[in-house]
Design a protein around this motif. Structure first.
Motif, PDB file in Angstrom:
ATOM      1  N   PRO A 126      47.240  34.333  89.935  1.00 33.72           N
ATOM      2  CA  PRO A 126      46.398  35.456  90.380  1.00 33.72           C
ATOM      3  C   PRO A 126      46.119  36.480  89.288  1.00 33.72           C
ATOM      4  N   PHE A 127      47.076  36.690  88.390  1.00 34.42           N
ATOM      5  CA  PHE A 127      46.866  37.736  87.392  1.00 34.42           C
ATOM      6  C   PHE A 127      45.959  37.281  86.257  1.00 34.42           C
ATOM      7  N   LEU A 128      45.879  35.981  86.019  1.00 29.62           N
ATOM      8  CA  LEU A 128      44.844  35.471  85.119  1.00 29.62           C
ATOM      9  C   LEU A 128      43.462  35.755  85.697  1.00 29.62           C
ATOM     10  N   THR A 129      43.343  35.602  87.001  1.00 30.62           N
ATOM     11  CA  THR A 129      42.065  35.886  87.660  1.00 30.62           C
ATOM     12  C   THR A 129      41.727  37.366  87.579  1.00 30.62           C
ATOM     13  N   THR A 130      42.719  38.230  87.736  1.00 31.26           N
ATOM     14  CA  THR A 130      42.485  39.670  87.597  1.00 31.26           C
ATOM     15  C   THR A 130      41.879  39.988  86.234  1.00 31.26           C
ATOM     16  N   GLY A 131      42.458  39.433  85.175  1.00 32.78           N
ATOM     17  CA  GLY A 131      41.962  39.711  83.827  1.00 32.78           C
ATOM     18  C   GLY A 131      40.562  39.192  83.610  1.00 32.78           C
ATOM     19  N   ALA A 132      40.280  37.982  84.081  1.00 33.01           N
ATOM     20  CA  ALA A 132      38.945  37.398  83.910  1.00 33.01           C
ATOM     21  C   ALA A 132      37.905  38.184  84.701  1.00 33.01           C
ATOM     22  N   ALA A 133      38.236  38.531  85.949  1.00 33.60           N
ATOM     23  CA  ALA A 133      37.301  39.301  86.778  1.00 33.60           C
ATOM     24  C   ALA A 133      37.041  40.672  86.180  1.00 33.60           C
ATOM     25  N   ASN A 134      38.074  41.247  85.568  1.00 37.53           N
ATOM     26  CA  ASN A 134      37.914  42.573  84.955  1.00 37.53           C
ATOM     27  C   ASN A 134      36.911  42.546  83.811  1.00 37.53           C
ATOM     28  N   LEU A 135      36.878  41.445  83.060  1.00 37.59           N
ATOM     29  CA  LEU A 135      35.883  41.313  81.991  1.00 37.59           C
ATOM     30  C   LEU A 135      34.471  41.261  82.565  1.00 37.59           C
ATOM     31  N   ILE A 136      34.292  40.513  83.644  1.00 41.28           N
ATOM     32  CA  ILE A 136      32.960  40.400  84.261  1.00 41.28           C
ATOM     33  C   ILE A 136      32.516  41.751  84.809  1.00 41.28           C
ATOM     34  N   ARG A 137      33.405  42.432  85.523  1.00 40.70           N
ATOM     35  CA  ARG A 137      33.032  43.701  86.157  1.00 40.70           C
ATOM     36  C   ARG A 137      32.797  44.811  85.126  1.00 40.70           C
ATOM     37  N   THR A 138      33.454  44.705  83.961  1.00 39.21           N
ATOM     38  CA  THR A 138      33.328  45.737  82.939  1.00 39.21           C
ATOM     39  C   THR A 138      32.100  45.524  82.069  1.00 39.21           C
ATOM     40  N   PHE A 139      31.829  44.269  81.683  1.00 43.15           N
ATOM     41  CA  PHE A 139      30.782  44.015  80.699  1.00 43.15           C
ATOM     42  C   PHE A 139      29.620  43.180  81.239  1.00 43.15           C
ATOM     43  N   GLY A 140      29.803  42.554  82.390  1.00 44.44           N
ATOM     44  CA  GLY A 140      28.774  41.665  82.913  1.00 44.44           C
ATOM     45  C   GLY A 140      27.657  42.401  83.634  1.00 44.44           C
ATOM     46  N   SER A 142      24.997  43.121  86.797  1.00 39.36           N
ATOM     47  CA  SER A 142      25.226  43.231  88.243  1.00 39.36           C
ATOM     48  C   SER A 142      25.100  41.872  88.909  1.00 39.36           C
ATOM     49  N   GLU A 143      24.211  41.029  88.384  1.00 40.36           N
ATOM     50  CA  GLU A 143      24.031  39.692  88.944  1.00 40.36           C
ATOM     51  C   GLU A 143      25.287  38.851  88.768  1.00 40.36           C
ATOM     52  N   LEU A 144      25.883  38.895  87.571  1.00 40.57           N
ATOM     53  CA  LEU A 144      27.117  38.147  87.342  1.00 40.57           C
ATOM     54  C   LEU A 144      28.236  38.650  88.246  1.00 40.57           C
ATOM     55  N   LYS A 145      28.360  39.963  88.373  1.00 42.83           N
ATOM     56  CA  LYS A 145      29.396  40.537  89.229  1.00 42.83           C
ATOM     57  C   LYS A 145      29.242  40.040  90.663  1.00 42.83           C
ATOM     58  N   GLU A 146      28.015  40.088  91.169  1.00 43.64           N
ATOM     59  CA  GLU A 146      27.769  39.704  92.563  1.00 43.64           C
ATOM     60  C   GLU A 146      28.043  38.219  92.794  1.00 43.64           C
ATOM     61  N   LYS A 147      27.728  37.391  91.794  1.00 46.59           N
ATOM     62  CA  LYS A 147      27.861  35.944  91.966  1.00 46.59           C
ATOM     63  C   LYS A 147      29.310  35.462  91.832  1.00 46.59           C
ATOM     64  N   PHE A 148      30.086  36.124  90.982  1.00 44.35           N
ATOM     65  CA  PHE A 148      31.382  35.554  90.647  1.00 44.35           C
ATOM     66  C   PHE A 148      32.600  36.345  91.140  1.00 44.35           C
ATOM     67  N   THR A 149      32.557  37.666  91.120  1.00 41.83           N
ATOM     68  CA  THR A 149      33.805  38.393  91.387  1.00 41.83           C
ATOM     69  C   THR A 149      34.301  38.337  92.841  1.00 41.83           C
ATOM     70  N   PRO A 150      33.438  38.337  93.869  1.00 45.78           N
ATOM     71  CA  PRO A 150      33.986  38.334  95.231  1.00 45.78           C
ATOM     72  C   PRO A 150      34.921  37.156  95.508  1.00 45.78           C
ATOM     73  N   ALA A 151      34.511  35.951  95.124  1.00 46.38           N
ATOM     74  CA  ALA A 151      35.354  34.776  95.376  1.00 46.38           C
ATOM     75  C   ALA A 151      36.602  34.788  94.498  1.00 46.38           C
ATOM     76  N   MET A 152      36.504  35.417  93.324  1.00 43.42           N
ATOM     77  CA  MET A 152      37.681  35.547  92.468  1.00 43.42           C
ATOM     78  C   MET A 152      38.671  36.515  93.099  1.00 43.42           C
ATOM     79  N   TYR A 153      38.178  37.661  93.574  1.00 38.76           N
ATOM     80  CA  TYR A 153      39.049  38.624  94.236  1.00 38.76           C
ATOM     81  C   TYR A 153      39.745  38.011  95.448  1.00 38.76           C
TER      82      TYR A 153
END
Length: 593
Positions: A126-140, A142-153
């Motif tokens: 789970p904490f690997l996922t936290t780090g990866a999702a944090n990169l998307i939400r910080t630098f990605g 809005s489209e990338l965030k919407e497509k990928f982070t919900p299922a990761m969370y």
């Protein structure tokens, strides 16, 4: 009480020795309190005891296997990862708007400490996922965030950090994975391979989302031409994305979490989605890497703490021999904890684990403060101090954690060398941490060659100021006079030796950097001495105020005394080395070996 960590010490570190509650004065964290923090820690303990620890040995014995192109992991992991997602652990540190809890990272790390002590292999997913999702939400976008982070969370999709290649590990400037532009903006064809990718493939999640470094075709060579991409194993439309699992590495420890060898774009069919701006990938990735480096330090402390608790329990129960002064062989044997040398081994473990945990909590609080500060002189000072401490807080627990878990095996003797007891597994699992997220040698080069000079030495100056402040506080406690004098004397000698070493920088760069790992080792010993002096001050104040748990506080002060007498003195040999003009590591020729 859990057998794999000391709840009493963790609470001491968070609420007594260092006041993590000061973070609740920051608006972002203001909804939290000691009550919410303890609820988080209690929830972590529940998961650790009921779900993680029961399969600790099983995950080691039943390691992942590559079957028909997919890695199969322990069957209990799917529900565990889902639990982390459902309970909000993966995005707990993120904002309310993102479904997070705005939890301080310090508390997230403390909860992680509990998970890691219970079952390191299970905790990483789970904490690997936290780090990866944090990169998307910080630098990605809005489209990338919407497509990928919900299922990761939600724990449905696994996140990874895909950096290493066969010929590019620490030297990321040499990576060859290439991204080719397509007719669609932001979408690239990725081709290359990645190795040693933690959780890089497994069947406990529906998809694997790689945060992957690659070089856009035609980009500058070196680190300046590296970009960051989201590369899913399965595309959003459900079709495979030409990310193939070529192999799985079988490890000496930490066996429950798979480490994959990936082939990307073997049939020219892998799509990657650019994160942020081109050629900024390594800069973005360093956000995750710096957090991960402190995380590795905490992983190492957690495993060493679990080994310490196991050896302590054994030492209290195992009868062997009698006191040296006892001549009557008809008297019953005493538990081995009554022997001075066994106490020495236990004190060594206690001094390493609780000293390193104190440093990591200190770094966590620094990080939380920095994350919510507007740019100002104070923020720069805190950033400089955290930058300086990061290689120390990663490397000291990692290196000393290996020695500490080894000492746990030694306490158990022959029993410790068997699989009937957990310490042999802890020993094997501890060995990865001096390698994970940059080897000790790399961090030595980083500290001596870079961090100590940043902002005209601001971080180094702030560290010295903090140490001096602790010495002043300790001098107000008469009972601590001896350990305070011992520590202050070493601080002065080390400061003099460090100044002499730093002076050599421009005289001969190769010789100057030859002992970078030793300088890192020395600063680690010094910083843990500082942490133990802080703990001794906190303990003495509690005793002076009539604390009921006197044995706990006397144990802190005696361990601080042990550290000054047995561990801090080891810095003397390193100081002598820094004064030396002999450099066999530079002069030795490869063919002389």
């Amino acid at each position: 009480m859990p057998s794999f960590y000391s709840k009493r010490d963790l609470y001491f570190q968070l609420f007594e020795n260092q006041n993590c509650l000061e973070l609740t004065q920051i608006p972002y964290f203001s909804d939290h309190s000691k009550e919410t923090f303890t609820l988080v820690l209690d929830a972590a303990e529940q998961i650790a005891e009921k779900s993680l620890f029961p399969i600790f040995k099983e995950m080691d014995r039943q390691e992942p296997q590559l079957v028909n192109g997919q890695i199969k992991v322990h069957q209990g992991l799917k529900s565990i990862i889902q639990k982390f997602g459902e309970d909000g652990w993966i995005n707990a540190i993120f904002s309310y708007e993102e479904g997070g809890q705005q939890l301080p990272w310090t508390l997230h790390m403390a909860a992680g400490f509990i998970f890691q002590a219970a079952n390191y292999s299970a905790s990483v997913f789970p904490f690997l996922t936290t780090g990866a999702a944090n990169l998307i939400r910080t630098f990605g976008s809005s489209e990338l965030k919407e497509k990928f982070t919900p299922a990761m969370y939600a724990g449905k999709w696994q996140g990874t950090m895909a950096l290493t290649e066969p010929d590019a590990g620490s030297s990321l400037s040499d990576l060859t994975t290439t991204a080719y532009p397509t007719s669609t903006a932001g979408i690239f064809k990725i081709k290359g391979q990645k190795i040693y990718i933690s959780a890089g493939d497994h069947d406990a999640c529906e998809n694997i989302i790689h945060l992957m470094l690659a070089r856009i075709d035609g980009a500058p060579s070196g680190t300046k031409g590296i970009s960051l991409f989201v590369v899913p194993k399965i595309r959003l439309d459900g079709t495979p994305n030409d990310v193939l699992t070529q192999g799985i590495y079988h490890k000496m420890g930490y066996k429950g979490a798979p480490i994959a060898h990936l082939m990307i774009g073997s049939t020219e069919g892998c799509e990657g989605y650019l994160v942020g701006e081109p050629n900024q990938g390594l800069k973005y990735m360093f956000q995750m890497m710096n957090e991960a480096r402190l995380g590795v330090g905490m992983n190492a402390v957690a495993i060493a703490s679990a080994a310490f608790q196991a050896s302590l329990a054994y030492a209290k129960e195992r009868p062997q021999g009698r006191k040296i002064s006892e001549k009557d062989l008809n008297r019953p044997q005493v538990p081995i904890i009554e022997h001075a040398d066994v106490k020495r081994m236990l004190l060594f473990q206690k001094s390493v684990t609780e000293g390193a945990l104190a440093l990591l909590v200190f770094c966590g609080i620094l990080s939380d403060k920095i994350s919510q500060m507007a740019y100002a002189e104070e923020k720069l000072e805190l950033e400089a101090l955290l930058d300086l401490l990061t290689p120390i807080a990663k490397s000291y627990p990692s290196e000393m954690g290996v020695l500490s878990t080894s000492m746990a095996v030694q306490v158990l003797g022959g029993a410790g060398y068997t699989t009937d007891f957990p310490v042999e597994q802890y020993f094997r699992e501890s060995r990865i941490h001096p390698i994970h997220e940059g080897t000790t040698g790399i961090h030595g080069l980083d500290l001596l060659g870079r961090k100590i000079w940043m902002h005209e030495g601001l971080g180094w100056k702030k560290l010295q100021a903090h140490i001096e402040q602790t010495i002043i506080q300790a001098k107000q406690e008469e009972e601590l006079n001896q350990i305070t004098e011992d520590f202050e004397s070493v601080v002065k000698r080390f400061g003099h030796a460090a100044s002499g070493l730093l002076f050599k920088r421009n005289l001969d760069p190769e010789k100057f950097m030859a002992d970078a790992s030793l300088f890192l080792e020395a600063t680690g010993i010094l910083c843990i001495g500082w942490m133990w002096l802080r703990q001794a001050v906190s303990a003495q104040k509690a005793l002076s105020q009539g604390a009921s748990d006197q044995g706990f506080y006397f144990g802190k002060i005696e361990t601080a005394t042990y550290y000054m007498e047995y561990e801090l003195v080891k810095i003397q040999g390193l100081i002598s080395r820094f004064h030396s003009t002999s450099f066999p590591t530079v002069k030795m020729q490869s063919d002389w070996f």
